[in-house]
Write a protein that holds these residues in place. Sequence first.
Motif, PDB file in Angstrom:
ATOM      1  N   ALA A 114      30.880  37.554  31.973  1.00  0.00           N
ATOM      2  CA  ALA A 114      30.452  38.945  31.790  1.00  0.00           C
ATOM      3  C   ALA A 114      29.837  39.481  33.071  1.00  0.00           C
ATOM      4  CB  ALA A 114      29.450  39.029  30.649  1.00  0.00           C
ATOM      5  N   MET A 115      30.087  40.742  33.310  1.00  0.00           N
ATOM      6  CA  MET A 115      29.497  41.427  34.467  1.00  0.00           C
ATOM      7  C   MET A 115      28.737  42.634  33.943  1.00  0.00           C
ATOM      8  SD  MET A 115      32.663  41.282  37.136  1.00  0.00           S
ATOM      9  CE  MET A 115      31.777  42.199  38.350  1.00  0.00           C
ATOM     10  N   SER A 116      27.562  42.852  34.500  1.00  0.00           N
ATOM     11  CA  SER A 116      26.812  44.034  34.049  1.00  0.00           C
ATOM     12  C   SER A 116      27.265  45.240  34.864  1.00  0.00           C
ATOM     13  CB  SER A 116      25.311  43.796  34.204  1.00  0.00           C
ATOM     14  OG  SER A 116      24.957  43.812  35.561  1.00  0.00           O
ATOM     15  N   GLY A 117      27.394  46.328  34.201  1.00  0.00           N
ATOM     16  CA  GLY A 117      27.895  47.535  34.856  1.00  0.00           C
ATOM     17  C   GLY A 117      26.823  48.468  35.343  1.00  0.00           C
ATOM     18  N   GLY A 118      25.576  48.132  35.200  1.00  0.00           N
ATOM     19  CA  GLY A 118      24.494  48.999  35.639  1.00  0.00           C
ATOM     20  C   GLY A 118      24.080  49.951  34.532  1.00  0.00           C
ATOM     21  N   ARG A 119      23.285  50.944  34.905  1.00  0.00           N
ATOM     22  CA  ARG A 119      22.811  51.912  33.923  1.00  0.00           C
ATOM     23  C   ARG A 119      23.558  53.229  34.110  1.00  0.00           C
ATOM     24  NH1 ARG A 119      16.712  51.383  35.262  1.00  0.00           N
ATOM     25  NH2 ARG A 119      16.856  49.232  35.865  1.00  0.00           N
ATOM     26  N   ASP A 120      23.407  54.089  33.107  1.00  0.00           N
ATOM     27  CA  ASP A 120      24.102  55.376  33.143  1.00  0.00           C
ATOM     28  C   ASP A 120      23.355  56.430  33.934  1.00  0.00           C
ATOM     29  OD1 ASP A 120      26.122  54.384  31.589  1.00  0.00           O
ATOM     30  OD2 ASP A 120      25.165  54.953  29.704  1.00  0.00           O
ATOM     31  N   ASP A 121      22.145  56.160  34.362  1.00  0.00           N
ATOM     32  CA  ASP A 121      21.363  57.200  35.028  1.00  0.00           C
ATOM     33  C   ASP A 121      21.692  57.331  36.508  1.00  0.00           C
ATOM     34  OD1 ASP A 121      20.259  54.837  35.838  1.00  0.00           O
ATOM     35  OD2 ASP A 121      18.207  55.311  35.239  1.00  0.00           O
ATOM     36  N   GLY A 122      22.586  56.570  37.045  1.00  0.00           N
ATOM     37  CA  GLY A 122      23.026  56.721  38.414  1.00  0.00           C
ATOM     38  C   GLY A 122      22.228  55.947  39.433  1.00  0.00           C
ATOM     39  N   GLU A 123      21.274  55.159  39.041  1.00  0.00           N
ATOM     40  CA  GLU A 123      20.500  54.371  39.981  1.00  0.00           C
ATOM     41  C   GLU A 123      21.303  53.141  40.422  1.00  0.00           C
ATOM     42  OE1 GLU A 123      16.667  53.356  38.558  1.00  0.00           O
ATOM     43  OE2 GLU A 123      16.272  55.367  37.843  1.00  0.00           O
ATOM     44  N   PRO A 124      21.023  52.643  41.614  1.00  0.00           N
ATOM     45  CA  PRO A 124      21.767  51.462  42.074  1.00  0.00           C
ATOM     46  C   PRO A 124      21.384  50.211  41.253  1.00  0.00           C
ATOM     47  CG  PRO A 124      20.170  52.161  43.731  1.00  0.00           C
ATOM     48  CD  PRO A 124      20.115  53.171  42.618  1.00  0.00           C
ATOM     49  N   MET A 125      22.335  49.297  41.147  1.00  0.00           N
ATOM     50  CA  MET A 125      22.121  48.061  40.386  1.00  0.00           C
ATOM     51  C   MET A 125      21.284  47.112  41.253  1.00  0.00           C
ATOM     52  SD  MET A 125      24.956  45.629  38.596  1.00  0.00           S
ATOM     53  CE  MET A 125      25.763  45.223  40.095  1.00  0.00           C
ATOM     54  N   MET A 126      20.201  46.561  40.683  1.00  0.00           N
ATOM     55  CA  MET A 126      19.279  45.708  41.417  1.00  0.00           C
ATOM     56  C   MET A 126      19.507  44.216  41.142  1.00  0.00           C
ATOM     57  SD  MET A 126      17.616  47.848  43.126  1.00  0.00           S
ATOM     58  CE  MET A 126      16.256  46.976  43.790  1.00  0.00           C
ATOM     59  N   GLU A 127      20.421  43.880  40.263  1.00  0.00           N
ATOM     60  CA  GLU A 127      20.666  42.482  39.919  1.00  0.00           C
ATOM     61  C   GLU A 127      21.775  41.919  40.798  1.00  0.00           C
ATOM     62  OE1 GLU A 127      21.751  42.743  35.907  1.00  0.00           O
ATOM     63  OE2 GLU A 127      19.759  43.311  35.213  1.00  0.00           O
ATOM     64  N   MET A 128      21.639  40.646  41.145  1.00  0.00           N
ATOM     65  CA  MET A 128      22.657  39.983  41.958  1.00  0.00           C
ATOM     66  C   MET A 128      23.813  39.548  41.058  1.00  0.00           C
ATOM     67  SD  MET A 128      22.088  36.658  44.301  1.00  0.00           S
ATOM     68  CE  MET A 128      23.423  35.825  45.042  1.00  0.00           C
ATOM     69  N   ASN A 129      25.014  39.691  41.525  1.00  0.00           N
ATOM     70  CA  ASN A 129      26.189  39.276  40.770  1.00  0.00           C
ATOM     71  C   ASN A 129      26.385  37.767  40.990  1.00  0.00           C
ATOM     72  OD1 ASN A 129      28.523  39.091  39.372  1.00  0.00           O
ATOM     73  ND2 ASN A 129      29.748  40.395  40.743  1.00  0.00           N
ATOM     74  N   THR A 130      26.150  36.960  39.955  1.00  0.00           N
ATOM     75  CA  THR A 130      26.232  35.509  40.068  1.00  0.00           C
ATOM     76  C   THR A 130      27.597  34.967  39.689  1.00  0.00           C
ATOM     77  OG1 THR A 130      25.348  35.278  37.830  1.00  0.00           O
ATOM     78  CG2 THR A 130      23.771  35.199  39.658  1.00  0.00           C
ATOM     79  N   THR A 131      28.503  35.786  39.272  1.00  0.00           N
ATOM     80  CA  THR A 131      29.827  35.317  38.856  1.00  0.00           C
ATOM     81  C   THR A 131      30.575  34.617  39.996  1.00  0.00           C
ATOM     82  OG1 THR A 131      29.922  37.079  37.220  1.00  0.00           O
ATOM     83  CG2 THR A 131      31.989  36.008  37.805  1.00  0.00           C
ATOM     84  N   PRO A 132      30.624  35.195  41.215  1.00  0.00           N
ATOM     85  CA  PRO A 132      31.328  34.468  42.279  1.00  0.00           C
ATOM     86  C   PRO A 132      30.646  33.137  42.642  1.00  0.00           C
ATOM     87  CG  PRO A 132      30.987  36.759  42.917  1.00  0.00           C
ATOM     88  CD  PRO A 132      30.230  36.529  41.651  1.00  0.00           C
ATOM     89  N   LEU A 133      29.325  33.107  42.563  1.00  0.00           N
ATOM     90  CA  LEU A 133      28.603  31.871  42.859  1.00  0.00           C
ATOM     91  C   LEU A 133      28.960  30.780  41.841  1.00  0.00           C
ATOM     92  CD1 LEU A 133      26.427  30.397  44.527  1.00  0.00           C
ATOM     93  CD2 LEU A 133      24.747  31.270  42.898  1.00  0.00           C
TER      94      LEU A 133
END
Length: 141
Positions: free
Chosen positions: A2-21
């Motif tokens: 699963a990948m998180s898509g962020g929020r709907d308010d337009g702010e940048p995503m602050m979480e690191m994507n661990t899927t490639p790791l």
Amino acid sequence: MAMSGGRDDGEPMMEMNTTPLIDVMLVLLIMFIITLPIPTHAVKVDLPVNSKTPQNPIDSEKNKVTIAADGAIAWNGSPVNELTLRQYLDTTAGMNPEPELHFQPDPAAKYEVVDRVLAVIKRSNVTKLGFIGNEQYRNDF
């Protein structure tokens, strides 16, 4: 995964994507498993050979007690301590006919060890005792 898509308010995503790791770690794990050598299940063990007749260290004709230069006592070539020597001597004293006992100390053996062994032989009531190798001392005196 699963990948998180962020929020709907337009702010940048602050979480690191661990899927490639995680994907890279799984690939490395599979590579390490593949490169491991195949384990062999055969283990070579030298087992003792079971003889049908037990080895008797006492000869019925003659036995030899030797003392090495370092003080090691041997009965017919196999190392023994004073207690085992006494047991062998008691066994031979009770045999009929009694076997000969050959006594051969090394010239460099300590007198104390030779004296202790001779005392053990005397206490066992051995009647057929012979000293072997005395000819090596004939030119010393």
